[in-house]
Write an enzyme that holds these catalytic residues in place. Structure first.
Site, PDB file in Angstrom:
ATOM      1  N   LYS A   7       0.842  -1.196   0.000  1.00  0.00           N
ATOM      2  CA  LYS A   7       0.000   0.000   0.000  1.00  0.00           C
ATOM      3  C   LYS A   7       0.876   1.245   0.000  1.00  0.00           C
ATOM      4  O   LYS A   7       1.895   1.301   0.675  1.00  0.00           O
ATOM      5  CB  LYS A   7      -0.890   0.003   1.254  1.00  0.00           C
ATOM      6  N   ASP A 134      -5.623  -0.208   8.638  1.00  0.00           N
ATOM      7  CA  ASP A 134      -5.216  -0.403   7.248  1.00  0.00           C
ATOM      8  C   ASP A 134      -5.745  -1.695   6.636  1.00  0.00           C
ATOM      9  O   ASP A 134      -5.704  -1.856   5.408  1.00  0.00           O
ATOM     10  CB  ASP A 134      -3.686  -0.418   7.140  1.00  0.00           C
TER      11      ASP A 134
END
Length: 278
Positions: A7, A134
């Site tokens: 990410k 996340d």
């Protein structure tokens, strides 16, 4: 086999703090072709084998997020936590790339299939959020505008095609330490338009927003400033910033050849990956 993609926070604004101490964010999240891999197989108990170029960094971690995800899913689904997990680790640890969260998300997807868990998508995302802010965005695995503590996700406009160079100077920056070092007032979340026409348009918008944790990361690891400066001086770079809480930084380029050429000029001891946003 689900991929646990790295990410990248293309921008990251800290816009407030909740009563429980968690910070409120405004971020554009994207994913890259760099990925860990999770393989699962039936077994009589729950185990995890870690291999790959970044495996050594997890040697002392006996209960990482992949195992926690497996136990949590088993408990919620009412099944015995029995599976042999094999994690091929490529994403650096504590690097601002969400590797542990991506591993947890990929584990959930793999075990839902292995254990034939019939769970509504909304419940799976709620379960993912209990593992970390996340994890839901990694579960979605697509460009998103993230708010709240990162758990509120809205699909982002399409990103222009581009190459990305990820670089880490070999220093870990734990997220709590970086947030603890942040100083100053909170930012305001800026509205976005309908999208970006090309890389230049995206780069101008990213430069306007930036990463509010950069100064805090540099105060803990001054090498981040040197890394950012080297990337800014590379040929063909459209935008340079730190991802998440660092220490990984990135440059956006029009072609993979430009990203690879910039990577070749960096210190040999620095980790790097020249690839693409997906």
């Amino acid at each position: 086999m689900p991929l646990a993609r790295a990410k990248v926070n293309l921008w990251l604004k800290v816009v407030g703090r909740r009563a429980d101490g968690f910070h409120l964010l405004d971020s554009l999240v994207a994913f890259t072709d760099l990925a860990d891999e999770i393989e699962v197989a039936p077994a009589s108990d729950l185990s995890l084998q870690i291999v790959g170029p970044a495996a050594a960094s997890l040697e002392r971690n006996t209960d990482n997020l992949a195992l926690k995800a497996a136990r949590l899913l088993a408990g919620r689904a009412g099944v015995a936590p029995r599976a042999a997990l094999r994690l091929t680790k490529r994403i650096p640890v504590a690097a601002g790339l969400g590797g542990g969260s991506a591993d947890a998300a990929a584990t959930l997807l793999a075990l839902v299939e292995l254990w034939r868990v019939a769970m509504p998508q909304e419940e799976l995302f709620d379960l993912a959020a209990t593992l970390g802010a996340d994890v839901p965005m990694c579960l979605a695995g697509r460009p998103a505008l993230a708010s709240g503590i990162g758990e509120r996700l809205v699909p982002a406009p399409a990103l222009p095609a581009c190459a990305i160079l990820l670089v880490n100077p070999g220093t870990a920056l734990p997220t709590p330490a970086v947030f603890g070092a942040r100083q100053g007032s909170f930012s305001a979340a800026l509205p976005i338009g309908s999208g970006w026409q090309d890389l230049g348009d995206l780069a101008r918008d990213l430069a306007r927003r930036g990463n509010d944790l950069t100064d805090a990361a540099i105060s803990l690891q001054p090498e981040v400033a040197d890394l950012l400066d080297r990337l800014r001086r590379s040929d063909g770079v459209a935008h340079v910033a730190m991802s998440g809480s660092g220490a990984t930084c990135f440059g956006l380029y029009r072609t993979i050849e430009e990203a690879q050429r910039a990577a070749s000029l960096l210190p040999a001891s620095w980790w790097r990956h020249a690839g693409r946003l997906v």
